[in-house]
Design a protein around this motif. Structure first.
Motif, short mmCIF file in Angstrom:
data_model
loop_
_atom_site.label_atom_id
_atom_site.label_comp_id
_atom_site.label_asym_id
_atom_site.label_seq_id
_atom_site.Cartn_x
_atom_site.Cartn_y
_atom_site.Cartn_z
N GLU A 155 0.83 -1.20 0.00
CA GLU A 155 0.00 0.00 0.00
C GLU A 155 0.87 1.25 0.00
N TYR A 156 0.53 2.21 -0.86
CA TYR A 156 1.35 3.40 -1.07
C TYR A 156 1.56 4.21 0.20
N ASP A 157 0.60 4.19 1.14
CA ASP A 157 0.64 5.05 2.32
C ASP A 157 1.04 4.30 3.59
N GLN A 158 1.71 3.12 3.40
CA GLN A 158 2.13 2.36 4.58
C GLN A 158 3.61 1.99 4.47
N PRO A 159 4.49 2.99 4.48
CA PRO A 159 5.93 2.71 4.39
C PRO A 159 6.44 2.05 5.67
N ILE A 160 7.40 1.15 5.49
CA ILE A 160 7.99 0.48 6.66
C ILE A 160 9.48 0.84 6.73
N ASP A 161 10.31 0.01 6.14
CA ASP A 161 11.76 0.23 6.19
C ASP A 161 12.24 0.77 4.85
N SER A 162 13.25 1.63 4.88
CA SER A 162 13.82 2.15 3.65
C SER A 162 14.77 1.13 3.04
N VAL A 163 14.88 1.15 1.71
CA VAL A 163 15.78 0.24 0.98
C VAL A 163 16.51 1.03 -0.10
N LEU A 164 17.60 0.46 -0.58
CA LEU A 164 18.37 1.04 -1.68
C LEU A 164 18.19 0.16 -2.91
N PRO A 165 18.43 0.71 -4.09
CA PRO A 165 18.31 -0.11 -5.30
C PRO A 165 19.21 -1.34 -5.23
N ASN A 166 18.64 -2.50 -5.55
CA ASN A 166 19.41 -3.74 -5.52
C ASN A 166 18.64 -4.80 -6.27
N THR A 167 19.28 -5.94 -6.48
CA THR A 167 18.65 -7.05 -7.20
C THR A 167 18.68 -8.30 -6.33
N PRO A 168 17.75 -9.25 -6.56
CA PRO A 168 17.70 -10.46 -5.73
C PRO A 168 18.96 -11.30 -5.87
N LYS A 169 19.57 -11.59 -4.73
CA LYS A 169 20.79 -12.41 -4.75
C LYS A 169 20.50 -13.82 -5.24
N SER A 170 19.27 -14.28 -5.05
CA SER A 170 18.93 -15.63 -5.49
C SER A 170 19.03 -15.78 -7.00
N ILE A 171 18.86 -14.66 -7.72
CA ILE A 171 18.95 -14.69 -9.18
C ILE A 171 20.38 -14.44 -9.62
N PHE A 172 20.88 -13.26 -9.27
CA PHE A 172 22.23 -12.87 -9.68
C PHE A 172 22.58 -11.61 -8.91
N ALA A 173 23.59 -11.70 -8.08
CA ALA A 173 23.96 -10.57 -7.21
C ALA A 173 24.36 -9.35 -8.04
N PHE A 174 24.00 -8.18 -7.55
CA PHE A 174 24.31 -6.93 -8.24
C PHE A 174 25.79 -6.61 -8.03
N PRO A 175 26.59 -6.52 -9.10
CA PRO A 175 28.03 -6.25 -8.95
C PRO A 175 28.30 -4.91 -8.28
N ASP A 176 29.33 -4.87 -7.43
CA ASP A 176 29.65 -3.65 -6.68
C ASP A 176 30.07 -2.50 -7.57
N ASN A 177 30.59 -2.81 -8.76
CA ASN A 177 31.13 -1.75 -9.61
C ASN A 177 30.08 -1.06 -10.47
N LEU A 178 28.82 -1.48 -10.37
CA LEU A 178 27.78 -0.88 -11.19
C LEU A 178 27.06 0.23 -10.43
N PRO A 179 26.64 1.28 -11.13
CA PRO A 179 25.89 2.35 -10.47
C PRO A 179 24.52 1.85 -10.03
N LYS A 180 24.06 2.34 -8.89
CA LYS A 180 22.74 1.93 -8.36
C LYS A 180 21.65 2.78 -8.99
N ASN A 181 21.53 2.66 -10.31
CA ASN A 181 20.48 3.37 -11.04
C ASN A 181 20.01 2.49 -12.19
N ARG A 182 19.15 3.01 -13.04
CA ARG A 182 18.61 2.21 -14.13
C ARG A 182 19.68 1.74 -15.11
N LEU A 183 20.72 2.54 -15.28
CA LEU A 183 21.81 2.12 -16.18
C LEU A 183 22.54 0.92 -15.58
N GLY A 184 22.77 0.96 -14.28
CA GLY A 184 23.38 -0.19 -13.62
C GLY A 184 22.48 -1.41 -13.70
#
Length: 779
Positions: free
Chosen positions: A438-467
């Motif tokens: 629900e849009y009006d029920q925020p809990i914890d903040s998060v940063l852009p990332n990808t599921p480790k179960s699929i493929f971990a996000f490399p440290d050298n990539l920018p945390k944006n859409r280009l990354g």
């Protein structure tokens, strides 16, 4: 028999029975298994996980909030650990059936202990129980989900036969031999060229191409024909048609008001990208993050319209933040279904019940798309006519200015400014996990990332859409290439090597030929993500070039054509059927690009779906005139609340959200469209009048119509039946000329001076052929 011996045997049976009951080592010797063969080695991904997913994961899967007894059967560490609620006991103990409490619960007939529980209405078959038994006996080896393991290009399998043209056929033949099947003969030249043309251009072949292939055919000839169709501008249109479903493209905003939007320049960019054979990794990167590239070009910015194709509310009084969140959710879900082949949306409100994707994972993915400036979405757009935005090269002959997420194009040929929505990130925005989504029920903040179960996000990539785009197109990514290769296979064969092309997760179908899928995925990446290379590779295979005839042995052994011992045969999409009829009649307008058009449509439909007058934008359906009536279906105006009705009847989606796999239905309404739609009647009339006008005394009318429509000569029986039909109709219209005149008035295309009775009779004959199953089927 001696009494003492009998007594000993009975006692032995009782002892064995008691031991079996106590240890849980049950044997399944009933007649049900007399004809079943079990695998020598039970594979976790292909044999065990589907059973656990269907029957156990709801309570013992990835969703922590719904997990019972602290037991997680989708995770090796948890499944093999001591049960939290039963110290000293274990759900699964490798090679020990007696101590494996989960196995004992599966066998139990006690309602208080049996699993799945009785109230779940789930149960395992005896075959499934035996698979689990053998798996535990062999060591209960767990594996990462097959689709999350990076693909490998294994050596080609050894086969008994030498059948085949390339590597694809080796994998197919291996499976055929395992199932005691043989491949079908090669399709006829007429069938093959029609198949290739439909697959690569979405249109029937022209007579010159047919003549070329009817010469002594070889693989070199076929390769040349494939190259010719790949070089056709119609190729880009064909490929774009399927991508529009993935990208949920439409010409209106959706929701209640559903007013006009201008996104057709993005659609034209997609056509251009396919025709230029933009590599798939680049194709994705530009659409996801072209605006974030260094010094982005106008083309790269325009490509990001992909992210703006979602429905947008135009209603007053709405809560803007609620809808803004919906737009970001849509972009995230589209990435999941359209590119990753995963049901990411299932983790919006809670941890995914089947796939190892948590709610936190979902909103970390959400964060990549949560930075966009949503201003400028409600914009004034002027429809420009007859604009070609793409030269070859350069890209476009325009000036452009980007403001608040809107790319403004000004064509130099005296046309109005056109606003197109594109991506434009604003200042960094904090993303929160949303309680129950629900849009009006925020809990914890998060940063852009990808599921480790699929493929971990490399440290050298920018945390944006280009990354994110670089993560997707990494050569080690397990899904991106697999999913696209499978979609191309489904486009050509009617279904993918993974039938659920939209879902490579635990609940999706297993690949029928996993080694082939992996080989194709790696080969695709090794060749620079070249889409035309991939298509040609598949089409040159003997597998693709087989006959589609259902042989008696296959009807019994493989009725669903799982092992590809023949080519598939399936009905074309509504768009392809309409384009096919326009092309064979000579009506098709082959102009590329430009604003969407409004062909024939039953009156009153738009008015029924309008809400509150729609501010006068789309209140009335104003049909186009002249050549615009005969443009390819790709350019038909797509209103979300009322998609083109004749295409909807042939299973086209609404485009409210991303769709990867259309339904395939067979309904009476489809037959009624083919019999009564004005566009089809007009096409039959124009085809007939052109033949009669060209040769007023022609004697081969029926043969000519048949060849033009079906790209082959009629068989004697077919010709006789159609000729009799034509002659009967001609006789009737000679006697009732007024009826002939009324019939050949169908449609707005100009009339030619012809014999009305002949034209009407031949028109009906053409309509009969247009209604044949063969006409609307790709085989």
């Amino acid at each position: 028999m001696n009494y003492k011996i009998t007594t000993v045997l009975v006692l032995l049976a009782i002892i064995v029975g008691l031991y079996t009951y106590k240890t849980g080592v049950f044997e399944f010797d009933n007649d049900e298994y007399a004809s079943l063969s079990f695998p020598e080695t039970v594979d976790y991904n292909f044999h065990i996980k589907p059973i656990l997913s269907d029957n156990c994961y709801t309570c013992h899967g990835p969703d922590a909030n719904k997990r019972k007894a602290g037991l997680r059967l989708d995770d090796q560490e948890s499944a093999l650990s001591e049960l939290p609620e039963s110290p000293g006991h274990f759900a699964i103990v490798p090679k020990n059936l007696r101590e494996s409490k989960a196995y004992q619960a599966i066998l139990s007939e006690d309602p208080t202990t049996q699993m799945p529980p009785a109230d779940s209405k789930l149960s395992l078959s005896a075959y499934e129980k035996k698979l689990i038994k053998k798996w535990i006996e062999q060591g209960a080896q767990f594996e990462k989900h097959w689709a999350y393991i990076p693909p490998e290009k294994l050596s080609l399998p050894q086969t008994k036969s030498t059948w085949g043209n390339n590597e694809i056929d080796a994998f197919i033949l291996k499976k055929l031999e395992e199932h005691n099947l043989v491949p079908s003969d090669k399709a006829s030249n007429e069938t093959l060229i029609r198949r290739i043309s439909l697959d690569l251009t979405g249109l029937p072949p022209d007579p010159e191409s047919v003549t070329q292939l009817l010469a002594p055919a070889s693989q070199d000839t076929i390769a040349h024909i494939i190259d010719t169709f790949l070089a056709s501008p119609a190729y880009g249109e064909r490929m774009t048609q399927s991508w529009l479903d993935v990208a949920r493209y439409a010409d209106s905003h959706g929701y209640q008001d559903d007013s006009y939007r201008t996104m057709w320049p993005w659609r034209d960019w997609v056509i251009h990208a396919f025709n230029k054979n933009l590599p798939y990794d680049t194709f994705l990167t530009w659409q996801l993050a072209g605006d974030l590239l260094p010094n982005p070009t106008k083309e790269q910015i325009l490509a990001t319209g992909f992210n703006r194709n979602h429905p947008i509310t135009q209603e007053g009084g709405v809560i803007q933040e609620e809808y803004r969140v919906n737009y970001v959710l849509d972009r995230t879900n589209t990435l999941g279904k359209g590119i990753l082949g995963l049901t990411l949306e299932c983790a919006r409100c809670h941890d995914h019940k089947y796939d190892a994707i948590s709610q936190k994972d979902y909103f970390e993915m959400f964060a990549f798309f949560n930075q966009v400036d949503e201003k400028g979405l409600q914009m004034d757009a002027v429809q420009a006519k007859n604009q070609a935005f793409f030269a070859d090269p350069p890209f476009i002959e325009i000036s452009a200015a980007e403001t608040n997420g809107v790319l403004s194009f000004i064509n130099m040929k005296d046309t109005p400014k056109i606003n197109v929505m594109v991506m434009n990130d604003s200042a960094p925005k904090t993303t929160y996990i949303l309680n129950r989504g629900e849009y009006d029920q925020p809990i914890d903040s998060v940063l852009p990332n990808t599921p480790k179960s699929i493929f971990a996000f490399p440290d050298n990539l920018p945390k944006n859409r280009l990354g994110l785009a670089q993560w997707l197109t990494d050569q080690k990514h397990p899904l991106t290439a697999r999913v696209f290769v499978n979609r191309i296979w489904a486009m050509l064969f009617g279904k993918g090597l993974v039938e659920t092309v939209e879902d490579f997760g635990v609940q999706g179908s297993l690949p029928t030929h996993p080694e082939l899928l992996d080989w194709l995925a790696v080969d695709f990446m090794e060749h620079g993500w070249d889409i035309k290379y991939l298509l040609k590779k598949i089409m040159l295979s003997a597998t693709y070039q087989q006959k589609s005839e259902l042989r008696p042995d296959l009807k019994q052994a493989d009725p669903e054509n799982i092992w590809w011992a023949r080519a598939p045969r399936f009905r074309m999409s509504g768009e392809m059927i309409r384009d096919y009829i326009l092309a064979t009649s000579g009506l098709l307008n082959q102009e590329i690009g430009g604003p969407s058009v409004k062909p024939y449509q039953p009156p009153g439909l738009w008015e029924e779906t309008n809400a509150g007058g729609n501010r006068g934008v789309l209140t009335n359906y104003i049909q186009d005139e002249g050549a615009d009536l005969y443009r390819r279906s790709l350019y038909t105006f797509w209103k979300r609340t009322l998609p083109p009705p004749n295409m909807t009847i042939f299973d086209a989606p609404t485009r409210d959200f991303s769709e990867v796999r259309r339904q395939k239905t067979n309904t009476p309404l489809q037959a009624l469209v083919l019999q009564n739609d004005v566009q089809i009647l007009e096409a039959a009339r124009v085809l007939a009048q052109n033949l009669v006008h060209k040769d007023p005394k022609g004697k081969e009318y029926v043969t000519d119509v048949f060849r033009l429509i079906l790209v082959r000569s009629p068989k004697a029986q077919e010709l006789a039946a159609l000729t009799n039909y034509y002659q009967d109709a001609l006789k009737g219209y000679r006697e009732r000329p007024a009826e002939a005149e009324k019939l050949i008035a169908a449609g707005e295309y100009r009339r030619l001076e012809t014999d009305a009775a002949k034209t009407a009779a031949l028109m009906l004959t053409a309509q009969v052929i247009y209604n044949l199953d063969e006409t609307i089927t790709k085989e």
